[in-house]
Scaffold this motif. Structure first.
Motif, PDB file in Angstrom:
ATOM      1  N   MET A   1       0.842  -1.203   0.000  1.00 53.28           N
ATOM      2  CA  MET A   1       0.000   0.000   0.000  1.00 53.28           C
ATOM      3  C   MET A   1       0.878   1.254   0.000  1.00 53.28           C
ATOM      4  SD  MET A   1      -3.263  -0.669   0.001  1.00 53.28           S
ATOM      5  CE  MET A   1      -4.599  -0.201   1.053  1.00 53.28           C
ATOM      6  N   GLN A   2       0.405   2.265  -0.732  1.00 57.12           N
ATOM      7  CA  GLN A   2       1.164   3.497  -0.821  1.00 57.12           C
ATOM      8  C   GLN A   2       1.118   4.256   0.504  1.00 57.12           C
ATOM      9  OE1 GLN A   2      -0.480   6.459  -3.503  1.00 57.12           O
ATOM     10  NE2 GLN A   2       1.536   6.744  -4.385  1.00 57.12           N
ATOM     11  N   SER A   3       2.281   4.750   0.935  1.00 56.36           N
ATOM     12  CA  SER A   3       2.264   5.565   2.155  1.00 56.36           C
ATOM     13  C   SER A   3       2.261   7.031   1.765  1.00 56.36           C
ATOM     14  CB  SER A   3       3.469   5.241   3.028  1.00 56.36           C
ATOM     15  OG  SER A   3       4.631   5.750   2.434  1.00 56.36           O
ATOM     16  N   MET A   4       1.747   7.856   2.653  1.00 55.73           N
ATOM     17  CA  MET A   4       1.646   9.292   2.405  1.00 55.73           C
ATOM     18  C   MET A   4       2.666  10.000   3.293  1.00 55.73           C
ATOM     19  SD  MET A   4      -0.571   9.896   0.086  1.00 55.73           S
ATOM     20  CE  MET A   4      -1.897   9.087  -0.794  1.00 55.73           C
ATOM     21  N   ASN A   5       3.599  10.657   2.674  1.00 55.07           N
ATOM     22  CA  ASN A   5       4.728  11.200   3.433  1.00 55.07           C
ATOM     23  C   ASN A   5       4.674  12.696   3.668  1.00 55.07           C
ATOM     24  OD1 ASN A   5       6.089   8.709   3.786  1.00 55.07           O
ATOM     25  ND2 ASN A   5       6.560   8.757   1.599  1.00 55.07           N
ATOM     26  N   ARG A   6       3.759  13.376   2.977  1.00 50.76           N
ATOM     27  CA  ARG A   6       3.635  14.811   3.231  1.00 50.76           C
ATOM     28  C   ARG A   6       2.174  15.177   3.437  1.00 50.76           C
ATOM     29  NH1 ARG A   6       8.214  15.272  -0.029  1.00 50.76           N
ATOM     30  NH2 ARG A   6       9.871  16.516   0.888  1.00 50.76           N
ATOM     31  N   LEU A   7       2.000  16.153   4.316  1.00 50.31           N
ATOM     32  CA  LEU A   7       0.667  16.653   4.629  1.00 50.31           C
ATOM     33  C   LEU A   7       0.614  18.127   4.242  1.00 50.31           C
ATOM     34  CD1 LEU A   7      -2.119  16.581   6.079  1.00 50.31           C
ATOM     35  CD2 LEU A   7      -0.886  16.985   8.230  1.00 50.31           C
ATOM     36  N   LEU A   8      -0.322  18.467   3.366  1.00 47.95           N
ATOM     37  CA  LEU A   8      -0.483  19.853   2.924  1.00 47.95           C
ATOM     38  C   LEU A   8      -1.661  20.463   3.680  1.00 47.95           C
ATOM     39  CD1 LEU A   8      -0.229  19.317  -0.964  1.00 47.95           C
ATOM     40  CD2 LEU A   8       1.595  19.365   0.750  1.00 47.95           C
ATOM     41  N   VAL A   9      -1.428  21.606   4.294  1.00 49.66           N
ATOM     42  CA  VAL A   9      -2.454  22.245   5.109  1.00 49.66           C
ATOM     43  C   VAL A   9      -2.728  23.638   4.545  1.00 49.66           C
ATOM     44  CG1 VAL A   9      -3.127  22.918   7.442  1.00 49.66           C
ATOM     45  CG2 VAL A   9      -1.582  20.977   7.116  1.00 49.66           C
ATOM     46  N   GLY A  10      -3.913  23.816   4.003  1.00 55.99           N
ATOM     47  CA  GLY A  10      -4.314  25.129   3.474  1.00 55.99           C
ATOM     48  C   GLY A  10      -4.923  25.942   4.608  1.00 55.99           C
ATOM     49  N   THR A  11      -4.304  27.056   4.940  1.00 48.83           N
ATOM     50  CA  THR A  11      -4.787  27.876   6.061  1.00 48.83           C
ATOM     51  C   THR A  11      -5.036  29.307   5.599  1.00 48.83           C
ATOM     52  OG1 THR A  11      -2.731  28.869   6.905  1.00 48.83           O
ATOM     53  CG2 THR A  11      -3.175  26.571   7.513  1.00 48.83           C
ATOM     54  N   ARG A  12      -5.613  30.061   6.511  1.00 47.31           N
ATOM     55  CA  ARG A  12      -5.863  31.481   6.245  1.00 47.31           C
ATOM     56  C   ARG A  12      -4.575  32.274   6.068  1.00 47.31           C
ATOM     57  NH1 ARG A  12     -10.281  34.920   6.985  1.00 47.31           N
ATOM     58  NH2 ARG A  12      -9.713  37.018   7.651  1.00 47.31           N
ATOM     59  N   LYS A  13      -3.458  31.701   6.510  1.00 44.72           N
ATOM     60  CA  LYS A  13      -2.178  32.422   6.446  1.00 44.72           C
ATOM     61  C   LYS A  13      -1.159  31.735   5.548  1.00 44.72           C
ATOM     62  CE  LYS A  13      -3.468  35.498   9.553  1.00 44.72           C
ATOM     63  NZ  LYS A  13      -3.657  36.922   9.227  1.00 44.72           N
ATOM     64  N   GLY A  14      -1.613  30.856   4.686  1.00 46.47           N
ATOM     65  CA  GLY A  14      -0.689  30.241   3.751  1.00 46.47           C
ATOM     66  C   GLY A  14      -0.803  28.729   3.715  1.00 46.47           C
ATOM     67  N   LEU A  15       0.003  28.132   2.833  1.00 46.50           N
ATOM     68  CA  LEU A  15       0.084  26.667   2.735  1.00 46.50           C
ATOM     69  C   LEU A  15       1.213  26.200   3.638  1.00 46.50           C
ATOM     70  CD1 LEU A  15      -0.514  23.888   1.376  1.00 46.50           C
ATOM     71  CD2 LEU A  15       1.189  24.526  -0.341  1.00 46.50           C
ATOM     72  N   ILE A  16       0.904  25.281   4.538  1.00 44.47           N
ATOM     73  CA  ILE A  16       1.906  24.773   5.463  1.00 44.47           C
ATOM     74  C   ILE A  16       2.095  23.293   5.186  1.00 44.47           C
ATOM     75  CG2 ILE A  16       2.550  24.552   7.887  1.00 44.47           C
ATOM     76  CD1 ILE A  16       0.594  26.902   8.420  1.00 44.47           C
ATOM     77  N   VAL A  17       3.355  22.898   5.019  1.00 45.55           N
ATOM     78  CA  VAL A  17       3.657  21.519   4.650  1.00 45.55           C
ATOM     79  C   VAL A  17       4.355  20.821   5.814  1.00 45.55           C
ATOM     80  CG1 VAL A  17       4.880  20.031   3.020  1.00 45.55           C
ATOM     81  CG2 VAL A  17       3.854  22.178   2.221  1.00 45.55           C
ATOM     82  N   PHE A  18       3.863  19.646   6.141  1.00 45.28           N
ATOM     83  CA  PHE A  18       4.489  18.802   7.161  1.00 45.28           C
ATOM     84  C   PHE A  18       4.980  17.526   6.487  1.00 45.28           C
ATOM     85  CE2 PHE A  18       1.485  21.498   9.328  1.00 45.28           C
ATOM     86  CZ  PHE A  18       2.072  21.791  10.556  1.00 45.28           C
ATOM     87  N   HIS A  19       6.058  16.960   7.022  1.00 40.99           N
ATOM     88  CA  HIS A  19       6.477  15.659   6.509  1.00 40.99           C
ATOM     89  C   HIS A  19       6.482  14.637   7.639  1.00 40.99           C
ATOM     90  CE1 HIS A  19      10.415  17.123   7.958  1.00 40.99           C
ATOM     91  NE2 HIS A  19      10.660  15.850   8.176  1.00 40.99           N
ATOM     92  N   LYS A  20       6.345  13.404   7.237  1.00 39.05           N
ATOM     93  CA  LYS A  20       6.185  12.330   8.222  1.00 39.05           C
ATOM     94  C   LYS A  20       7.547  11.927   8.784  1.00 39.05           C
ATOM     95  CE  LYS A  20       2.943   9.152   7.648  1.00 39.05           C
ATOM     96  NZ  LYS A  20       2.292   8.024   6.976  1.00 39.05           N
ATOM     97  N   THR A  21       7.596  11.796  10.089  1.00 39.50           N
ATOM     98  CA  THR A  21       8.798  11.281  10.752  1.00 39.50           C
ATOM     99  C   THR A  21       8.361  10.126  11.659  1.00 39.50           C
ATOM    100  OG1 THR A  21       8.601  12.636  12.737  1.00 39.50           O
ATOM    101  CG2 THR A  21       9.709  13.646  10.844  1.00 39.50           C
ATOM    102  N   ALA A  22       9.322   9.491  12.277  1.00 42.69           N
ATOM    103  CA  ALA A  22       8.992   8.388  13.193  1.00 42.69           C
ATOM    104  C   ALA A  22       8.152   8.893  14.358  1.00 42.69           C
ATOM    105  CB  ALA A  22      10.277   7.741  13.705  1.00 42.69           C
ATOM    106  N   GLU A  23       8.327  10.171  14.703  1.00 41.28           N
ATOM    107  CA  GLU A  23       7.590  10.731  15.849  1.00 41.28           C
ATOM    108  C   GLU A  23       6.235  11.307  15.447  1.00 41.28           C
ATOM    109  OE1 GLU A  23      11.033  11.657  15.418  1.00 41.28           O
ATOM    110  OE2 GLU A  23      11.375   9.899  16.672  1.00 41.28           O
ATOM    111  N   GLY A  24       5.985  11.465  14.169  1.00 40.51           N
ATOM    112  CA  GLY A  24       4.719  12.059  13.738  1.00 40.51           C
ATOM    113  C   GLY A  24       4.964  13.073  12.646  1.00 40.51           C
ATOM    114  N   TRP A  25       4.052  14.041  12.505  1.00 40.54           N
ATOM    115  CA  TRP A  25       4.170  15.035  11.448  1.00 40.54           C
ATOM    116  C   TRP A  25       5.041  16.193  11.915  1.00 40.54           C
ATOM    117  CZ3 TRP A  25       2.682  13.653   6.806  1.00 40.54           C
ATOM    118  CH2 TRP A  25       1.705  12.669   6.673  1.00 40.54           C
TER     119      TRP A  25
END
Lengths: 358, 96
Positions: A1-25
């Protein structure tokens, strides 16, 4: 199964990108700092990132990144053809970009849903209005809900048969085409519109978000203004599966398990006139039996909260469930919602989330 | 009567430099605001769409001043430019 390694967050103040680590986003970068990012989308067929920017002064803009955010290009936004009218008095101009969805035709083309009610097909740097839906005789019965004008916030494409497309319109309801958009039919049977003189009216319903299950395309879900509805026959008939007791009733967002047609998540609020969590306790509700029962999932979530989850701000991928809120909180679970961890409690208002495989 | 274009100085709000970093005051010869938007757009791709919507109407929170006077025809930008020496493309203030 494909894993998802980045999370894109559209907010009122911009696009914020998180990446997956062993501890979380973990925070990685931001883009379009200070600009409201109304919508984010990762095209599963190309992995391109798309955003719709809501420049208050300068109009709605469409941007795309081919390289995971290293660079962005502005693309021509949808334009209503000259002479298009919302109604007898008001000319149609682009007010909002509310949904983006790959056509699944393998050519990078996209459907774009907008306010004031136009569906566009984006292909080769040009967005063309779908005239058939725009000229549907029932469009005169659409109206705005929350927005000043009706809008298309949900687009569901059958990847195995791209000619089959559903759209969710607030307020109008569910429309379906089986011929790639040449003709459209109304699919609102069984829905209830408590805000209309006739709650069983054919048109005028308010599906807040419409989804289908990949594993069984006949199973569709919607978080509606008037409850949670599910269909097991590809939208021909909708059944109210709201909780008789418990919070799962009013809300905007819904996420489905694409491998299990019985499983879905919603983010409840009290009602349209009191848009806060039920009992002020933030929770997500999950069903594993097609909506017969809803379980409240709040481990790790605050017991005093005024957060609401917008329609595009709750997503799932396998056991991963993530949601962002109107007060700038972002929570994630890697066990289907059994336990939540806070990714951030100090973002701006969250409009939309998307997962990217890379 | 055909209006003879005279040189008009264009000034832009600093807010536009975010999208068009190379945008500078410029001198143009034109007889209409629409023509001016086309001239700017020739040098700065897509500029017109930031100022007007797809019908050509001025966006709600954008203002254009002809010298000291606020543009009158926000729908079709038909204001006469006769005698105008300077044009300012500004953002209207809204929100907090």
């Amino acid at each position: 199964m494909q894993s998802m390694n980045r999370l894109l967050v559209g907010t009122r103040k911009g696009l914020i990108v998180f990446h997956k680590t062993a501890e979380g986003w973990s925070f990685e970068a931001d883009h379009f700092l200070g600009v409201p990012v109304a919508l984010v989308y990762c095209d599963p067929t190309t992995s391109y990132w798309w955003v719709a920017l809501d420049h208050g002064h300068w109009g709605f803009k469409l941007h795309r990144s081919l390289d995971l955010g290293s660079s962005w290009e502005e693309l021509p936004a949808p334009r209503y053809p000259e002479g298009s009218m919302i109604n007898a008095k008001e000319p149609a101009v682009l007010k909002y970009i509310w949904s983006l969805q790959s056509t699944s035709r393998g050519d990078g083309s996209l459907w774009i849903g907008t306010v004031p009610g136009g569906l566009f097909l984006w292909r080769e740097h040009h967005a063309a209005l779908n005239q058939s839906l725009w000229e549907h005789p029932s469009r005169s019965q659409w109206f705005g809900g929350g927005m000043d004008h009706p809008g298309i916030h949900s687009i569901v494409v059958d990847p195995t048969c791209p000619d089959v497309v559903y759209v969710g319109i607030s307020c109008g309801g569910v429309y379906k085409t089986t011929d790639g958009g040449r003709t459209w039919s109304v699919k609102n049977k069984g829905l209830r519109a408590d805000f209309l003189p006739n709650p069983a009216a054919e048109v005028g319903h308010d599906p807040h978000l419409l989804l289908a299950c990949d594993a069984d395309r006949s199973v569709m879900w919607q978080q509606n203004h008037c409850g949670i509805f599910r269909s097991t026959d590809a939208g021909e008939q909708w059944d109210d599966v709201s909780a008789l007791k418990g919070p799962a009733n009013f809300g905007f967002a819904i996420a489905v398990d694409h491998a299990d047609p019985q499983r879905a998540w919603v983010a409840p609020g009290i009602s349209d006139v009191v848009r806060v969590p039920v009992d002020r306790k933030l929770c997500i509700c999950r069903t594993t039996d097609g909506g017969r029962n809803w379980q409240t999932l709040d481990r790790g979530l605050p017991s005093l909260s005024y957060d609401i989850v917008y329609r595009h701000a709750l997503i799932s991928h396998q056991e991963e469930v993530i949601f962002g809120t109107t007060t700038g909180n972002l929570y994630a679970s890697h066990n289907g919602g059994d336990r939540w961890t806070s990714v951030s409690n100090s973002l701006a208002m969250v409009y939309a989330l998307a997962l990217s495989p890379q | 009567m055909i209006q003879n274009p005279t040189s008009i100085r264009l000034n832009f709000t600093y807010a536009l430099s975010r999208f068009y970093p190379n945008l500078r005051p410029m001198d143009v010869e034109a007889t209409s605001l629409s023509e001016i938007l086309d001239l700017i757009t020739q040098q700065h791709a897509g500029f017109r769409d930031y100022i007007v919507d797809e019908r050509g109407a001025l966006r709600k929170h954008v203002n254009i001043f002809l010298d000291d006077a606020l543009v009158q025809d926000r729908e079709t930008l038909s204001d006469s430019l006769a005698g105008v020496k300077e044009i300012f493309i500004m953002q209207a203030l809204s929100g907090g």
